[in-house]
Design a protein around this motif. Sequence first.
Motif, PDB file in Angstrom:
ATOM      1  N   ASP B 161       0.834  -1.274  -0.134  1.00 47.06           N
ATOM      2  CA  ASP B 161      -0.014  -0.030  -0.019  1.00 47.06           C
ATOM      3  C   ASP B 161       1.134   1.267  -0.023  1.00 47.06           C
ATOM      4  OD1 ASP B 161      -1.607   2.024   0.523  1.00 47.06           O
ATOM      5  OD2 ASP B 161      -2.596   1.145   2.511  1.00 47.06           O
ATOM      6  N   ARG B 170       2.933   3.151   3.026  1.00 49.39           N
ATOM      7  CA  ARG B 170       2.245   3.015   4.164  1.00 49.39           C
ATOM      8  C   ARG B 170       2.169   1.491   4.817  1.00 49.39           C
ATOM      9  NH1 ARG B 170      -2.980   6.234   1.924  1.00 49.39           N
ATOM     10  NH2 ARG B 170      -3.359   4.607   0.655  1.00 49.39           N
ATOM     11  N   GLY B 241      -7.331   3.824  -7.135  1.00 47.72           N
ATOM     12  CA  GLY B 241      -8.187   3.628  -6.208  1.00 47.72           C
ATOM     13  C   GLY B 241      -8.208   4.898  -5.013  1.00 47.72           C
ATOM     14  N   TYR B 243      -8.522   5.501  -2.298  1.00 45.67           N
ATOM     15  CA  TYR B 243      -7.824   5.885  -1.215  1.00 45.67           C
ATOM     16  C   TYR B 243      -6.159   5.088  -1.317  1.00 45.67           C
ATOM     17  CZ  TYR B 243     -12.325   6.982   0.646  1.00 45.67           C
ATOM     18  OH  TYR B 243     -13.588   7.419   0.977  1.00 45.67           O
ATOM     19  N   VAL B 245      -5.555   2.354  -2.797  1.00 41.64           N
ATOM     20  CA  VAL B 245      -5.449   1.050  -2.817  1.00 41.64           C
ATOM     21  C   VAL B 245      -6.605   0.249  -3.932  1.00 41.64           C
ATOM     22  CG1 VAL B 245      -5.923  -1.259  -1.617  1.00 41.64           C
ATOM     23  CG2 VAL B 245      -4.781   0.528  -0.361  1.00 41.64           C
ATOM     24  N   SER B 246      -5.842  -0.340  -4.742  1.00 44.62           N
ATOM     25  CA  SER B 246      -6.660  -1.225  -5.801  1.00 44.62           C
ATOM     26  C   SER B 246      -5.748  -2.378  -6.244  1.00 44.62           C
ATOM     27  CB  SER B 246      -7.091  -0.303  -6.995  1.00 44.62           C
ATOM     28  OG  SER B 246      -5.704  -0.105  -7.596  1.00 44.62           O
ATOM     29  N   GLY B 247      -6.452  -3.118  -7.116  1.00 45.13           N
ATOM     30  CA  GLY B 247      -5.815  -4.335  -7.939  1.00 45.13           C
ATOM     31  C   GLY B 247      -5.465  -5.472  -6.711  1.00 45.13           C
ATOM     32  N   GLU B 248      -5.987  -5.407  -5.444  1.00 43.40           N
ATOM     33  CA  GLU B 248      -5.327  -6.307  -4.306  1.00 43.40           C
ATOM     34  C   GLU B 248      -5.825  -7.636  -4.434  1.00 43.40           C
ATOM     35  OE1 GLU B 248      -2.885  -6.039  -2.587  1.00 43.40           O
ATOM     36  OE2 GLU B 248      -2.678  -3.722  -2.663  1.00 43.40           O
ATOM     37  N   HIS B 251      -5.525 -10.482  -2.218  1.00 43.39           N
ATOM     38  CA  HIS B 251      -6.203 -10.449  -0.776  1.00 43.39           C
ATOM     39  C   HIS B 251      -7.667 -10.681  -1.002  1.00 43.39           C
ATOM     40  CE1 HIS B 251      -2.287  -9.961   1.081  1.00 43.39           C
ATOM     41  NE2 HIS B 251      -1.924  -8.882   0.002  1.00 43.39           N
ATOM     42  N   CYS B 263      -0.787 -10.958   5.791  1.00 43.88           N
ATOM     43  CA  CYS B 263      -1.302  -9.497   5.956  1.00 43.88           C
ATOM     44  C   CYS B 263      -2.170  -9.778   7.089  1.00 43.88           C
ATOM     45  CB  CYS B 263      -2.163  -9.125   4.553  1.00 43.88           C
ATOM     46  SG  CYS B 263      -3.753  -9.942   4.634  1.00 43.88           S
TER      47      CYS B 263
END
Lengths: 399, 399
Positions: B161, B170, B241, B243, B245-248, B251, B263
Amino acid sequence: MPLRPHRPLPLATPAGVEVLTRILTQGPIPRVEIARRTGLSQAAVTKAVAPLIETGFVTDQAPVPAEDNQLGIGRPVSPLTVVRESVSLIGLKVTPTSLIGVTTDFTAGILTVRHQRLDDTTPERVVDQLADLSKELITSLKLGEVMAGPLVGIGVAVSGDVDAAHGVVRDSPFMGWRDVPVAELMGQRLRVPVVVTNDVRALTVAEHWFGVGVDADSFAVVTIGSGIGCGLYINGEVVSGAYGVSGELGHLPLAPGDLVCTCGRRGCVETVASSDAILARTRETTGRADLDLAGAIKLAHEGDEHAREAFDRAGEVIGAALAAMVNLVGPELVVIAGEGVAEYDLYEERLRRTFAEHAFGAAGDCRLMLRSHTFDDWARGAAATVIRSYVRGEPPLNR
Amino acid sequence: MPLRPHRPLPLATPAGVEVLTRILTQGPIPRVEIARRTGLSQAAVTKAVAPLIETGFVTDQAPVPAEDNQLGIGRPVSPLTVVRESVSLIGLKVTPTSLIGVTTDFTAGILTVRHQRLDDTTPERVVDQLADLSKELITSLKLGEVMAGPLVGIGVAVSGDVDAAHGVVRDSPFMGWRDVPVAELMGQRLRVPVVVTNDVRALTVAEHWFGVGVDADSFAVVTIGSGIGCGLYINGEVVSGAYGVSGELGHLPLAPGDLVCTCGRRGCVETVASSDAILARTRETTGRADLDLAGAIKLAHEGDEHAREAFDRAGEVIGAALAAMVNLVGPELVVIAGEGVAEYDLYEERLRRTFAEHAFGAAGDCRLMLRSHTFDDWARGAAATVIRSYVRGEPPLNR
């Protein structure tokens, strides 16, 4: 106002389309602000706006407050707005048991609403009835029940895999339809341009142009109820999918693999989370085969543990599906809509818990927002889709 | 060529950025074609191009074929190209065991490559070493080993992230980093603009500007190996994303819920599909605790049923994850990359079968394409990210 045929927009350039879109979705808005937001020169904005004002689609005649006149402050900067009644639209939503039709103005504001029961889901019969409903709605516009401009087109929203470019419903399990050329069949019955669209995508277009999308840079609309659907707005546009499919949240393989979905696949979210799945589970665990959905909801509200468990299971898999979607596309906001929202309290706790468990890092910061929602909103979404095609000059509404 | 400091691009308007982007990613391209593709007037294109030619970023001096001269056909329409050596870039990829650094030209063409072992993953030590590696790469540019223009910036790619806007990592579980201000720490050591980015997103930017994205309207890059990642390009832009975050994809909660991920969450794809998970599974089922990944791969290739089963499990959950992603965003093309691609034959059968089982309708029509792939490509992605920021005038490279 008499119903006139298709009324072309005086938009010759992409800049013109961009300017009208801003006025339509963000108005009232001053020219200088349009220039700032689009990166166009003020001269280019003024040039694009002039023919729109001349032909009555846009106005800068803001009602002047009386005080201003008295104080003699003079003419304020008049922000631009669209003339709502410059055109009218029809939006239709098809469900297995009913048709919902609305007429709207240029800003997707609903003017009239009609509901019809559907007894027969064969394509020809449904299209006959859609045409009848359209004629009834056209008559309501002609009769001057409401202030309405010329009708520019009809939008038809159907659940499932819809090929919007060709106006064909490729696969709608709910309707039992395969490769139904709805636009063509409608064209044999009415002389009005027809746009056919997936219903959840239509709702997303309405939110993009006339709802939360006006203020959010990205969002998802998730519908819960007889199906679980999702519309995505990312990078300045509703996601349509390269092959016409996207947002199939109800068919992510997140449920147990021994459950077979109405679509024929195993482990789809809908095998646990659709209202039919919740009802089936409650019937099974309570042993009451006579129960209907209202009865299952009532039982759950009364605290029956079997009924509660069915909703918990649904909430859990919807929460996991939301987390999966958010982890992949990271929207700013998730709007939860659909008829299942009325019983959201029964899903909520488990849904939020599972979502929090699986949302990855900052992706979980996105707001989950409830949208109370009626079937009329689906039909309005279909009308919003026509407005978008009309402004952009897309087929069958191209200039 | 001597290394000069930051060299500003003469781009004053969004149209200028658009025009240079087309030349960079789609060149050689004639002015008239740029006008057609962007909707700009030819005059606007010519106006935007003039200062770029004047300052040596773009040229229309195509080498004139000899035959044309002999035949006296005269000057052909000269398509525009960027001057590759007008600027240079550095791209760095951080892994827990090594640093990979490349220098590239303006089109992300790799000029030089350096690898360094990393013995210590504490942020300060890694940044020290990143700065040393950068200085070494800068020296290689100065020494004139290659034709290179002034260095405009350094890109650093890290998994996890990443808050690109603030240059902060982060959360990077692989590195064991939390809130590491990489850009700031680099700035204390070097006087060059630094862009920090998620590594998979960097790879996606490189594909968007200089790879498959030039021809595809939408695509996903899926990386398999020590982590499972995904970059998305939809509606004309890489998905970042709201915030950050994307493409996880690694997870998504698609694995059994009793498995705990690095994680901390349960049931993530990576609990079954990462190379560590595959190795752990093979050790467990074969009872050979001494096995390393190369050994597990060898066993599987030799047909050992335990090792095969570990890869089958991984292929199955990756296939389900791909189907989930495709059902949601519907890309035209999926590029499978990452170090795990070398053993793709071990995943492929189960992966494709599971994908086909869960892909919804026409979403399954998307092509799955393998991309053989080295660690240098990650570093090149970081350089491509700098090129994009440079052309767009984004911080810290804004004009």
